[in-house]
Design a protein around this motif. Sequence first.
Motif, short mmCIF file in Angstrom:
data_model
loop_
_atom_site.label_atom_id
_atom_site.label_comp_id
_atom_site.label_asym_id
_atom_site.label_seq_id
_atom_site.Cartn_x
_atom_site.Cartn_y
_atom_site.Cartn_z
N GLN A 124 0.93 -1.14 0.19
CA GLN A 124 -0.02 -0.01 0.01
C GLN A 124 0.94 1.37 -0.01
O GLN A 124 0.61 2.24 -0.84
CB GLN A 124 -0.80 0.13 1.34
N ILE A 125 1.71 1.31 0.87
CA ILE A 125 2.74 2.46 0.90
C ILE A 125 3.51 2.62 -0.67
O ILE A 125 3.40 3.84 -0.99
CB ILE A 125 4.08 2.16 1.90
N SER A 126 4.02 1.68 -1.05
CA SER A 126 4.38 1.64 -2.50
C SER A 126 3.46 2.19 -3.33
O SER A 126 3.81 3.20 -4.18
CB SER A 126 4.88 0.49 -2.87
N GLU A 127 2.07 1.95 -3.43
CA GLU A 127 1.19 2.56 -4.43
C GLU A 127 0.99 4.00 -3.94
O GLU A 127 0.81 4.71 -4.98
CB GLU A 127 -0.10 1.71 -4.20
N TYR A 128 0.89 4.26 -2.72
CA TYR A 128 0.61 5.88 -2.60
C TYR A 128 1.78 6.55 -2.89
O TYR A 128 1.75 7.73 -3.54
CB TYR A 128 0.41 5.74 -1.30
N LEU A 129 3.11 5.97 -2.80
CA LEU A 129 4.56 6.75 -3.18
C LEU A 129 4.36 6.70 -4.85
O LEU A 129 4.81 7.81 -5.35
CB LEU A 129 5.61 6.12 -2.87
N LYS A 130 4.00 5.71 -5.49
CA LYS A 130 3.75 5.97 -6.84
C LYS A 130 2.81 7.01 -7.35
O LYS A 130 3.19 7.72 -8.29
CB LYS A 130 3.45 4.60 -7.51
N LYS A 175 4.43 10.37 -6.77
CA LYS A 175 5.33 10.70 -8.00
C LYS A 175 4.64 11.12 -9.43
O LYS A 175 5.11 11.93 -10.02
CB LYS A 175 6.18 9.10 -8.35
N ASP A 176 3.44 10.34 -9.44
CA ASP A 176 2.77 10.67 -10.87
C ASP A 176 2.11 12.15 -10.54
O ASP A 176 2.21 12.79 -11.52
CB ASP A 176 1.63 9.77 -10.80
N ILE A 177 1.41 12.26 -9.54
CA ILE A 177 1.17 13.84 -9.21
C ILE A 177 2.04 14.69 -9.71
O ILE A 177 2.12 15.95 -10.14
CB ILE A 177 0.48 13.85 -7.78
N GLU A 178 3.39 14.74 -9.20
CA GLU A 178 4.50 15.57 -9.33
C GLU A 178 4.81 15.68 -10.77
O GLU A 178 4.93 16.59 -11.12
CB GLU A 178 5.76 15.00 -8.27
N VAL A 179 4.90 14.38 -11.51
CA VAL A 179 5.11 14.70 -12.85
C VAL A 179 4.10 15.47 -13.53
O VAL A 179 4.21 16.30 -14.34
CB VAL A 179 4.98 13.25 -13.58
N ILE A 180 2.76 15.50 -13.07
CA ILE A 180 1.53 16.11 -13.75
C ILE A 180 1.84 17.57 -13.21
O ILE A 180 1.81 18.45 -14.06
CB ILE A 180 0.22 15.45 -13.29
N LYS A 181 2.33 18.03 -12.26
CA LYS A 181 2.23 19.45 -11.70
C LYS A 181 3.66 19.70 -12.38
O LYS A 181 3.35 21.02 -12.76
CB LYS A 181 2.53 19.33 -10.26
N LYS A 186 0.12 12.02 4.97
CA LYS A 186 -0.50 11.46 6.10
C LYS A 186 -0.56 10.09 6.14
O LYS A 186 -0.12 9.29 7.25
CB LYS A 186 -1.81 12.26 6.44
N LYS A 187 -0.99 9.49 4.91
CA LYS A 187 -1.28 8.14 4.93
C LYS A 187 -0.05 7.16 5.14
O LYS A 187 0.07 6.09 5.66
CB LYS A 187 -2.16 7.82 3.54
N GLU A 188 1.09 7.64 4.53
CA GLU A 188 2.37 7.07 4.58
C GLU A 188 2.72 6.96 5.91
O GLU A 188 3.09 6.03 6.42
CB GLU A 188 3.15 7.73 3.83
N VAL A 189 2.69 8.14 6.70
CA VAL A 189 2.99 8.10 8.27
C VAL A 189 2.14 6.99 8.92
O VAL A 189 2.64 6.10 9.63
CB VAL A 189 2.95 9.62 8.78
#
Length: 151
Positions: A37-43, A46-52, A104-107
């Motif tokens: 789950q952590i890995s999916e949220y981090l991906k 990363k995708d959001i950062e690419v979009i931004k 927050k979810k990652e923490v």
Amino acid sequence: MENEIQQKLARYESFVNEGLRKDLKDTLDARDAIYDQISEYLKLAKDIEVIKDNGLNEMKTQVDLGSNFYVQAKIPDTKHIFVNVGFGFHAELTLDEALEFIKKKEVHLQKKAEVFTGKVSQIRAHIKLVLEAMAEIMKLDRTPRPRSLNV
């Protein structure tokens, strides 16, 4: 006496193999699921950062419909995305809100993973303790006993 010792050893061995080792596997599997789950949220972050970073207002992507069956999808507006917030619910968030939620979810997930890591350590310690006890019993069983003297 020897038969009684063998029965005890068999019970201990059964307890380790059928109880503790199963608990260990289940706990490791649960911890691995959290890491997934952590890995999916981090991906996603990363995708959001690419979009931004690239200022993408629309984009084409592939969406997994399940069982590795993908279809092409066009996203006409990337200002909002739907994020899985748990329990099968999704929330529509802005990109910045999504990034904040992901942090927050990652923490939260890391804390859950740490709890499982503690349980793994406890179970491993119990396994080691029982195996050492079994070894001690086997050592005592092999120790020659003094013969009683008939006087």
